[in-house]
Design an enzyme around this catalytic site. Sequence first.
Site, PDB file in Angstrom:
ATOM      1  N   CYS A   1       0.891  -1.155   0.000  1.00  0.00           N
ATOM      2  CA  CYS A   1       0.000   0.000   0.000  1.00  0.00           C
ATOM      3  C   CYS A   1       0.928   1.203   0.000  1.00  0.00           C
ATOM      4  O   CYS A   1       1.553   1.507   1.011  1.00  0.00           O
ATOM      5  CB  CYS A   1      -0.922   0.041   1.215  1.00  0.00           C
ATOM      6  SG  CYS A   1      -1.898   1.562   1.256  1.00  0.00           S
TER       7      CYS A   1
ATOM      8  N   SER B   1      -1.164   1.649   4.676  1.00  0.00           N
ATOM      9  CA  SER B   1      -0.905   0.261   5.080  1.00  0.00           C
ATOM     10  C   SER B   1      -2.114  -0.632   4.854  1.00  0.00           C
ATOM     11  O   SER B   1      -2.351  -1.560   5.611  1.00  0.00           O
ATOM     12  CB  SER B   1      -0.510   0.226   6.551  1.00  0.00           C
ATOM     13  OG  SER B   1      -1.530   0.847   7.323  1.00  0.00           O
TER      14      SER B   1
HETATM   15 FE    FE Z   1      -3.829   2.315   2.882  1.00  0.00          FE
END
Ligand code: FE
Length: 208
Positions: free
Chosen positions: A112, A116
């Site tokens: 990502c 995250s």
């Molecule tokens: Fe994200």
Amino acid sequence: MPHDHHDHDHDHPHALLPPDPALRVKALESLLTQKGLIDPAALDAIIDTYENKIGPKNGAHVVARAWADPDFKHALLEDATAVVADLGFYGRQGEHIVVVENTPDVHNMIVCTLCSCYPWPLLGIPPAWYKSDAYRARAVREPRQVLAEFGLHLPEKTRVRVWDSTAEIRYLVLPMRPAGTDGLGLQALTDLVTRDSMVGTGLPLSPA
Ligand code: FE
């Protein structure tokens, strides 16, 4: 699919973290508790669930089943969200799951880049390296180098495809079934599936 993080709930921090994020989190938690907006016991239960109870084992079960059952695998690649929801693997950070299959020609890797995003119901909470600035930046810029640092050296002819997770789509890698596993049952197969093999930064264990 645009990486749109602006108009939805997000259960994890974004952008640049302050120098001491743990302290800031604690301060926020205290403030929200004082205002009666959250219950610390409920927070602990949520964290314990994703950290210890789910871990990557739900994902490992899904992968092993896909290895063992071609119909299941076909359905999984067509509509993973529905298939894993049928198994009871749904909830926060798992609203839309896409499974990408490794083959001798293509190795898939998940990142990502913005924060995250990660398929919590299948893999639990992301490891620290997944959230690090270095992984997020370098996974897209020099994926082969990053994989090599994980100890994963792919054949030259294998293409690396990097998928950027978003709040809307969480990816899971379906690694290739290891050689020498023909006679193994579902549980033995599940035991070979590592977390990193489902993020694309590793391979499943070998039965030997
Ligand atoms: Fe994200």
